[in-house]
Motif scaffolding. Structure first.
Motif, PDB file in Angstrom:
ATOM      1  N   VAL A  83       0.767  -1.171  -0.067  1.00 46.89           N
ATOM      2  CA  VAL A  83      -0.020   0.145   0.022  1.00 46.89           C
ATOM      3  C   VAL A  83       0.789   1.239   0.212  1.00 46.89           C
ATOM      4  O   VAL A  83       0.715   2.111  -0.735  1.00 46.89           O
ATOM      5  N   ALA A  84       2.028   1.309   0.726  1.00 45.08           N
ATOM      6  CA  ALA A  84       3.025   2.479   0.858  1.00 45.08           C
ATOM      7  C   ALA A  84       3.407   2.637  -0.474  1.00 45.08           C
ATOM      8  O   ALA A  84       3.677   3.664  -1.025  1.00 45.08           O
ATOM      9  N   ALA A  85       3.870   1.454  -1.213  1.00 44.01           N
ATOM     10  CA  ALA A  85       4.734   1.618  -2.367  1.00 44.01           C
ATOM     11  C   ALA A  85       3.668   2.199  -3.585  1.00 44.01           C
ATOM     12  O   ALA A  85       4.033   3.108  -4.359  1.00 44.01           O
ATOM     13  N   ILE A  86       2.320   1.654  -3.523  1.00 42.35           N
ATOM     14  CA  ILE A  86       1.312   2.338  -4.446  1.00 42.35           C
ATOM     15  C   ILE A  86       1.110   3.610  -4.227  1.00 42.35           C
ATOM     16  O   ILE A  86       1.125   4.504  -5.007  1.00 42.35           O
ATOM     17  N   LEU A  87       1.036   4.037  -2.854  1.00 39.93           N
ATOM     18  CA  LEU A  87       0.578   5.378  -2.683  1.00 39.93           C
ATOM     19  C   LEU A  87       1.901   6.552  -3.040  1.00 39.93           C
ATOM     20  O   LEU A  87       1.650   7.606  -3.388  1.00 39.93           O
ATOM     21  N   LEU A  88       3.046   5.904  -2.654  1.00 39.07           N
ATOM     22  CA  LEU A  88       4.366   6.696  -2.738  1.00 39.07           C
ATOM     23  C   LEU A  88       4.900   6.927  -4.239  1.00 39.07           C
ATOM     24  O   LEU A  88       5.280   7.960  -4.402  1.00 39.07           O
ATOM     25  N   VAL A  89       4.882   5.809  -4.784  1.00 40.09           N
ATOM     26  CA  VAL A  89       5.392   5.757  -6.171  1.00 40.09           C
ATOM     27  C   VAL A  89       4.403   5.580  -7.414  1.00 40.09           C
ATOM     28  O   VAL A  89       4.708   6.066  -8.593  1.00 40.09           O
ATOM     29  N   HIS A  90       3.307   4.810  -7.247  1.00 37.32           N
ATOM     30  CA  HIS A  90       2.589   4.391  -8.373  1.00 37.32           C
ATOM     31  C   HIS A  90       1.217   4.850  -8.423  1.00 37.32           C
ATOM     32  O   HIS A  90       0.460   4.688  -9.064  1.00 37.32           O
ATOM     33  N   THR A  91       0.842   5.956  -7.881  1.00 37.70           N
ATOM     34  CA  THR A  91      -0.439   6.586  -7.896  1.00 37.70           C
ATOM     35  C   THR A  91      -0.725   7.028  -9.332  1.00 37.70           C
ATOM     36  O   THR A  91      -2.046   6.826  -9.390  1.00 37.70           O
ATOM     37  N   ALA A  92       0.043   7.535 -10.196  1.00 35.76           N
ATOM     38  CA  ALA A  92      -0.380   7.927 -11.357  1.00 35.76           C
ATOM     39  C   ALA A  92      -0.622   6.943 -12.189  1.00 35.76           C
ATOM     40  O   ALA A  92      -1.183   7.010 -13.404  1.00 35.76           O
ATOM     41  N   GLU A  93      -0.222   5.571 -11.765  1.00 36.80           N
ATOM     42  CA  GLU A  93      -0.573   4.693 -12.727  1.00 36.80           C
ATOM     43  C   GLU A  93      -1.679   3.587 -12.397  1.00 36.80           C
ATOM     44  O   GLU A  93      -1.913   2.709 -12.848  1.00 36.80           O
ATOM     45  N   LEU A  94      -2.440   4.141 -11.324  1.00 37.14           N
ATOM     46  CA  LEU A  94      -3.544   3.365 -10.679  1.00 37.14           C
ATOM     47  C   LEU A  94      -4.559   3.033 -11.517  1.00 37.14           C
ATOM     48  O   LEU A  94      -5.010   1.859 -11.502  1.00 37.14           O
ATOM     49  N   PHE A  95      -4.885   3.881 -12.372  1.00 35.20           N
ATOM     50  CA  PHE A  95      -6.002   3.680 -13.512  1.00 35.20           C
ATOM     51  C   PHE A  95      -5.564   3.478 -14.831  1.00 35.20           C
ATOM     52  O   PHE A  95      -6.355   3.664 -15.811  1.00 35.20           O
ATOM     53  N   LYS A  96      -4.084   3.013 -15.004  1.00 33.52           N
ATOM     54  CA  LYS A  96      -3.748   2.891 -16.294  1.00 33.52           C
ATOM     55  C   LYS A  96      -3.554   1.216 -16.782  1.00 33.52           C
ATOM     56  O   LYS A  96      -3.480   0.700 -15.734  1.00 33.52           O
ATOM     57  N   LEU A  97      -3.475   1.279 -18.141  1.00 30.79           N
ATOM     58  CA  LEU A  97      -3.131   0.024 -18.641  1.00 30.79           C
ATOM     59  C   LEU A  97      -2.050  -0.072 -19.472  1.00 30.79           C
ATOM     60  O   LEU A  97      -1.451   0.917 -20.007  1.00 30.79           O
TER      61      LEU A  97
END
Length: 131
Positions: A83-97
């Motif tokens: 969850v921390a990795a997604i929030l810190l680094v990957h939020t821009a990719e959350l809704f991308k394919l």
């Protein structure tokens, strides 16, 4: 739990634990990667020293689920780390394919959901400390 359920749980624990731990080993071999994490934490107003907690989620947690010793706690460590990795680094990719149609965060999502599954399943009978 039946023999096959315990075996399936062991396979899930070993697969998740080994794959996540490889990320932790990489961070041990390349300690500069913690500077990147510390920088991301700083962007959120958090102390950079919290970057060392990545070792809890990527070394300690995986070892706990591999050996089945406080398995559920180890799985929770991994889930929090993801969850921390997604929030810190990957939020821009959350809704991308991806170009192949897969979710851009499928690896992180699989690790997160695998950790939740391990936390819910427990160890099965093949563990140092079975549930």
């Amino acid at each position: 739990m039946t023999y096959y359920q315990s075996l399936a749980t062991l396979i899930l624990r070993l697969g998740l634990g080994i794959l996540v731990m490889l990320h932790g080993i990489s961070k041990i071999l390349h300690p500069g990667s913690l500077d990147f994490i510390a920088g991301k934490l700083g962007n959120f107003g958090l102390p950079g020293e919290l970057a060392y907690l990545v070792y809890v989620g990527e070394i300690l947690g995986p070892l706990m689920i591999i050996f089945g010793y406080f398995n559920r706690l180890g799985a929770i460590f991994i889930a929090i780390n993801m969850v921390a990795a997604i929030l810190l680094v990957h939020t821009a990719e959350l809704f991308k394919l991806t170009s192949n149609g897969g979710w851009a965060l499928e690896l992180q999502g699989l690790y997160l959901l695998g950790a939740v599954a391990v936390a819910l399943l427990g160890t099965g009978k093949y563990a140092l400390r079975p549930d």
